[in-house]
Design a protein around this motif. Structure first.
Motif, short mmCIF file in Angstrom:
data_model
loop_
_atom_site.label_atom_id
_atom_site.label_comp_id
_atom_site.label_asym_id
_atom_site.label_seq_id
_atom_site.Cartn_x
_atom_site.Cartn_y
_atom_site.Cartn_z
N PHE A 113 0.82 -1.22 0.00
CA PHE A 113 0.00 0.00 0.00
C PHE A 113 0.85 1.27 0.00
CE2 PHE A 113 -3.10 -3.09 1.11
CZ PHE A 113 -4.33 -2.58 0.70
N ARG A 114 1.99 1.23 -0.66
CA ARG A 114 2.77 2.45 -0.81
C ARG A 114 2.14 3.34 -1.87
NH1 ARG A 114 8.69 0.25 -1.67
NH2 ARG A 114 9.09 2.47 -1.96
N VAL A 115 2.42 4.64 -1.77
CA VAL A 115 1.75 5.61 -2.65
C VAL A 115 2.02 5.30 -4.12
CG1 VAL A 115 1.65 8.04 -3.31
CG2 VAL A 115 1.78 7.41 -0.89
N GLY A 116 3.27 4.96 -4.44
CA GLY A 116 3.60 4.66 -5.83
C GLY A 116 2.83 3.46 -6.36
N ASN A 117 2.73 2.41 -5.56
CA ASN A 117 1.99 1.22 -5.98
C ASN A 117 0.52 1.55 -6.21
OD1 ASN A 117 4.38 -0.08 -5.59
ND2 ASN A 117 3.73 -1.29 -3.83
N LEU A 118 -0.09 2.27 -5.26
CA LEU A 118 -1.51 2.58 -5.39
C LEU A 118 -1.78 3.49 -6.59
CD1 LEU A 118 -2.40 3.14 -1.62
CD2 LEU A 118 -2.76 1.09 -2.99
N THR A 119 -0.88 4.43 -6.84
CA THR A 119 -1.06 5.32 -7.99
C THR A 119 -0.99 4.54 -9.29
OG1 THR A 119 -0.07 7.15 -6.74
CG2 THR A 119 -0.18 7.38 -9.14
N ALA A 120 -0.03 3.62 -9.38
CA ALA A 120 0.10 2.82 -10.60
C ALA A 120 -1.12 1.91 -10.80
CB ALA A 120 1.38 1.99 -10.54
N LEU A 121 -1.61 1.29 -9.72
CA LEU A 121 -2.79 0.43 -9.84
C LEU A 121 -4.01 1.25 -10.25
CD1 LEU A 121 -2.36 -1.85 -6.70
CD2 LEU A 121 -2.02 -2.49 -9.08
N ARG A 122 -4.11 2.45 -9.72
CA ARG A 122 -5.24 3.31 -10.08
C ARG A 122 -5.20 3.67 -11.55
NH1 ARG A 122 -6.28 9.40 -7.68
NH2 ARG A 122 -8.56 9.45 -7.91
N GLU A 123 -4.00 3.98 -12.06
CA GLU A 123 -3.87 4.32 -13.47
C GLU A 123 -4.20 3.12 -14.35
OE1 GLU A 123 -0.63 6.25 -16.59
OE2 GLU A 123 -0.07 5.82 -14.52
N LEU A 124 -3.77 1.92 -13.95
CA LEU A 124 -4.11 0.72 -14.71
C LEU A 124 -5.62 0.54 -14.80
CD1 LEU A 124 -1.53 -2.00 -13.54
CD2 LEU A 124 -1.70 -0.93 -15.78
N ALA A 125 -6.31 0.74 -13.68
CA ALA A 125 -7.76 0.57 -13.67
C ALA A 125 -8.44 1.58 -14.59
CB ALA A 125 -8.30 0.71 -12.24
N LEU A 126 -8.01 2.83 -14.54
CA LEU A 126 -8.63 3.86 -15.37
C LEU A 126 -8.39 3.59 -16.85
CD1 LEU A 126 -7.75 7.02 -13.25
CD2 LEU A 126 -10.00 5.96 -13.49
N LEU A 127 -7.15 3.20 -17.22
CA LEU A 127 -6.84 2.93 -18.61
C LEU A 127 -7.60 1.71 -19.12
CD1 LEU A 127 -2.99 3.59 -18.66
CD2 LEU A 127 -4.79 5.03 -19.60
N TRP A 128 -7.68 0.66 -18.30
CA TRP A 128 -8.40 -0.54 -18.72
C TRP A 128 -9.88 -0.23 -18.94
CZ3 TRP A 128 -12.42 -3.70 -17.45
CH2 TRP A 128 -12.43 -4.98 -18.02
N LEU A 129 -10.45 0.53 -18.02
CA LEU A 129 -11.87 0.86 -18.15
C LEU A 129 -12.12 1.80 -19.33
CD1 LEU A 129 -14.59 0.34 -16.86
CD2 LEU A 129 -14.27 2.37 -15.45
N ALA A 130 -11.16 2.70 -19.62
CA ALA A 130 -11.31 3.58 -20.78
C ALA A 130 -11.37 2.78 -22.07
CB ALA A 130 -10.17 4.59 -20.83
N ASP A 131 -10.52 1.73 -22.18
CA ASP A 131 -10.59 0.87 -23.35
C ASP A 131 -11.95 0.16 -23.42
OD1 ASP A 131 -8.07 1.55 -24.07
OD2 ASP A 131 -7.11 -0.17 -23.13
N ARG A 132 -12.48 -0.24 -22.28
CA ARG A 132 -13.78 -0.91 -22.26
C ARG A 132 -14.88 0.05 -22.73
NH1 ARG A 132 -18.19 -2.38 -22.55
NH2 ARG A 132 -19.33 -3.94 -21.36
#
Length: 828
Positions: free
Chosen positions: A194-213
């Motif tokens: 739960f480090r800030v860098g990890n959470l930020t990267a996971l959040r970006e992955l979720a947003l990009l994946w959903l944008a493609d959807r």
């Protein structure tokens, strides 16, 4: 007979654990229940979270099924009981869950599929890290491999996807308050997953994946409703390029248009004609590709019979909002009768805007020289000879056996002869044979004989048709020969350029390999790569023996750059081979550039290491040597005074001895660093165990002040043991001084390619804006850090970088500072 209704699937997609997917799912269930919908909970995992548990209250929960595996009882969702209950909606948590062995289905996603086939709507949850396509990316980011995954298609084809998002800081606060995990797991989770860098990267992955959807859903809707015209959801500029000189003008204009709206896309389309006659210049197309990449766009090649139709079809399929085309390069006559590409694109574009761009190349198209043949000179000369001789020989033969009213047969024989000449020599010899045949048939076989005139109109028509058919057939045969020659040449060029491309991508080619391949491809006696130096030309690489030591000595030359030439010795090359030859020149330039970059990289690494070492030496001299010297000076002054008893003298002698030992150790390290700086010695980077190094680094502190928590199974790190010990000792010393009696924790966190050594204290901490300053020398950061953090950390960072690591600071959850020392893992 109607098929049974299939249940709808709603997925709550979480960017990370703890963002509230289950809470949101249960909230939706409660809202539907209040509206009169029959809702049950098939499976929910609250993890002991009070807010989530409260959401379950008042909802009907289907009892779970118990399974025994290896002597332990587990509970899973009872799929049969859910189907027998037949609710309208069922809530099923954790879509990616793997069922206990012995269950009907291996994955919970299969249970959900069975429930949906029964006509029951399902609401479920899943985290972004459990999607199969993102599993490797998540492991690289977090260092944790997710064992439970679900195929992307299961989530992508859901009827509705709700993203449950939360900022990293808010999620960490929720974690620190104990709303996600138990108290004994909070510190470990905050400093690892739960480090800030990890959470930020996971959040970006979720947003990009959903944008493609979302884009996929829009495309599906347009196809389902047969919507052919584009929907301007965002600006997409399509630029039609030919590879000609005007392409750069069109692309730059398209890029300026795309920059006017945020989020715009630049798409360049190059249409390859299916007739095989228009051969694009590969060098110009490559330049177009480079320019498109530099402008942030993408180049697409499509095949089509009609260029305007292909461009419009591509733009419509890409949901474009504008097409950029150039003014025609053809002359006025052709534009008058055949129209222009821009005009036809505008007619076909429909609702897509068309932007017509003028350029310097308009109306400057080169005129094709029809009389130039792709055949060899030998075949052309042979065709001309046959075109002169065969009509005469055929005339002699027919004159000997000529019968009245035999003209149709004569025409067919002369036509066959013309086709034969076209096959051998191409268009010009065939035209010669056709004209000569017309004259001979007119003179010898058309009444009145031995005269140019033709008495019967039908004979004149037959002769004229013969000429027309002969010209048409000769033209078709000539075009076919051109296409065949182009196809053979294109196949050979494609194979050669493909091999060159593979070598460029792998980066394994050397100059010797390039000249060897060049000699073999063109059948040359020898090939040399020459370099211009102050003393003249020198040979960098050669193949096939000595070729040339000067550009004037070779038969063919290819310029690589201003200082390098490829010189070929052997038979002269055809003009059509120049394109592939230029590709070899580009490949040679890349090889030389790779060589220069590797050399510069090595020099830069050496300079960087020397700079880091020099900085570490200066900081150590100004900081670490002063403390033992001051102790020795005070002890010596006390001993010289002569007014001390035996116990005090012994204590001072012990202080001198301890300080001397510390000084000797520091001087040894400084001498090693000095040798590193001068290039005489490099840090001894060897695989070492943290379990061997860290205990030595934390030794010397009182009991209970330092807690060392390192797993014996932690992987080896590639480092210098002495320098690593010094870095950790500096960090621990600073942490103990600032913790105010609270124990300092030293942890090891294993990632995919690195190992992080964490030194965690409970001191006053450092504001984020001042964290970089504390690594500079002579920085005490005012009253917020009594005792100072500057010099020791400056030394630690310098030494860490000299051994290939890095050092950074982060907040300790609950107060304090965590120093993160990142070290590369040793390869197996």
């Amino acid at each position: 007979m109607h098929e049974p209704r299939r249940g709808r699937l709603t997925v709550y997609l979480g960017a990370a654990p703890g963002v509230g997917k289950t809470y949101a799912m249960l909230g939706e269930a409660r809202r539907r229940g209040e509206r009169g919908t029959d809702v049950v909970v098939g499976y929910v995992e609250t993890h002991g979270r009070p807010h989530t548990t409260a959401q379950v209250q008042g909802l009907e929960v289907v009892p779970r099924r118990e399974l025994v595996h290896r002597g332990t009882t587990f509970t899973e969702m009872d799929t049969d009981a859910v189907i027998a209950r037949r609710p309208e909606v069922v809530c099923v948590d954790e879509l990616a869950h793997s069922n206990v062995p012995g269950s009907r289905h291996e994955k919970r996603a299969e249970d959900i599929e069975q429930i949906r086939r029964a006509g029951i709507d399902v609401i479920t949850t899943v985290n972004i890290q459990h999607l199969e396509s993102l599993n490797d990316e998540v492991e690289r980011i977090t260092g944790v491999k997710q064992r439970e995954t679900v195929p992307d298609e299961v989530v992508r084809t859901a009827d509705q996807i709700q993203l449950v998002d939360m900022s990293p800081d808010a999620l960490r606060r929720r974690m620190a308050h104990g709303n996600i995990y138990q108290a004994d797991n909070i510190d470990a989770s905050l400093t690892s997953y739960f480090r800030v860098g990890n959470l930020t990267a996971l959040r970006e992955l979720a947003l990009l994946w959903l944008a493609d959807r979302v884009d996929d859903a829009l495309d599906d809707y347009r196809r389902a409703h047969r919507i052919d015209h584009p929907w301007p959801t965002k600006e997409r500029i399509v630029v039609a390029v030919t590879g000609g000189a005007e392409s750069e003008t069109l692309l730059r204009r398209g890029a300026r248009l795309a920059q006017r709206a945020a989020g715009s896309e630049l798409l360049a389309v190059h249409v390859i004609s299916t007739d095989g006659l228009a051969v694009p210049d590969d060098r110009r197309v490559a330049k177009v590709q480079q320019l498109v990449d530099s402008l942030g766009g993408s180049l697409h090649s499509v095949v089509g019979e009609d260029v305007p139709t292909s461009v419009v079809d591509f733009a419509t399929g890409a949901n474009a909002t504008m097409i950029v085309v150039g003014v025609s390069r053809h002359g006025r006559l052709r534009r008058l009768f055949a129209g222009t590409t821009g005009d036809r694109v505008a007619q076909l574009a429909g609702s897509v805007d068309v932007h017509l761009v003028t350029h310097d190349q308009s109306a400057r198209a080169g005129r094709p020289r029809w009389y130039l043949s792709p055949l060899s000179r030998t075949r052309q000369y042979a065709g001309l000879l046959l075109g002169l001789l065969l009509p005469v020989l055929l005339t002699v033969v027919l004159d000997h056996f000529h019968e009245p009213d035999q003209l149709p047969l004569d025409v067919l024989l002369f036509l066959a002869l013309t086709v034969l000449v076209a096959l051998v020599g191409g268009l010009v010899p065939a035209l010669l044979a056709a004209v000569l045949g017309f004259v001979l048939m007119n003179w010898f076989f058309t009444p009145p004989l031995n005269r140019i005139t033709v008495a019967e109109p039908e004979n004149l028509v037959a002769l004229l048709v013969f000429v027309a058919v002969a010209v048409a057939v000769a033209t078709v045969v000539d075009r076919a020969s051109r296409r065949a020659a182009d196809a053979v040449r294109a196949r050979a060029e494609a194979a050669t350029l493909g091999a060159l491309s593979r070598s460029v991508l792998t980066g394994t080619d050397t100059a010797d390999a390039v000249v060897t391949r060049l000699r073999e491809t063109f059948g040359q006696d020898a090939v040399s790569l020459l370099e211009r130096t102050a003393a003249g030309w020198t040979v960098l690489a050669s193949s096939g023996g000595p070729c040339a030591s000067h550009p004037d000595d070779g038969d063919t030359k290819v310029t690589v750059d201003d200082d390098h030439l490829l010189v070929l010795c052997g038979s002269p090359l055809r003009a059509s081979d120049r394109r592939v030859l230029e590709a070899f020149g580009v490949q040679t330039g890349l090889v030389l550039e790779y060589r220069r970059l590797r050399r510069r990289e090595e020099e830069a690494a050496a300079l960087e290491g020397a700079e880091a070492t020099s900085t570490a030496v200066l900081r150590a001299v100004s900081h670490d040597l002063r403390t033992p010297l001051a102790t020795m000076r005070a002890s010596v002054d006390g001993l010289v005074s002569g007014s001390l008893d035996a116990a005090d003298r012994a204590e001072l002698v012990a202080s001198v001895d301890s300080s001397t030992e510390q000084l000797e150790r520091l001087i040894d390290n400084l001498l090693d660093l000095s040798r590193i700086q001068s290039g005489l010695m490099r840090p001894a980077l060897t695989p070492r165990s943290l379990d061997e190094v860290l205990p030595l680094a934390v030794a010397g502190h009182g009991p209970g002040l330092v807690s060392l928590e390192v797993d014996e199974d932690a992987p080896l790190v590639l480092t210098d043991a002495g320098l690593l010990e010094r870095v950790v000792a500096n960090l621990v010393g600073n942490a103990v001084r600032l913790s105010g009696g609270e124990p300092v924790r030293v942890l090891a966190h294993v990632l995919a390619e690195t190992v992080e050594v964490l030194v965690v204290d409970r001191g006053p901490g450092v504001p984020p804006a001042q964290r970089e300053r504390m690594f500079e020398p002579f920085q005490r950061l005012d009253d917020s850090s009594p005792g100072g953090l500057g010099l020791g950390l400056a030394v630690a960072r310098g030494l860490a970088e000299s051994v290939g690591g890095s050092l950074a600071a982060e907040d300790t959850p609950g107060g304090g500072l965590t120093m993160v020392l990142t070290l590369p893992r040793a390869l197996p």
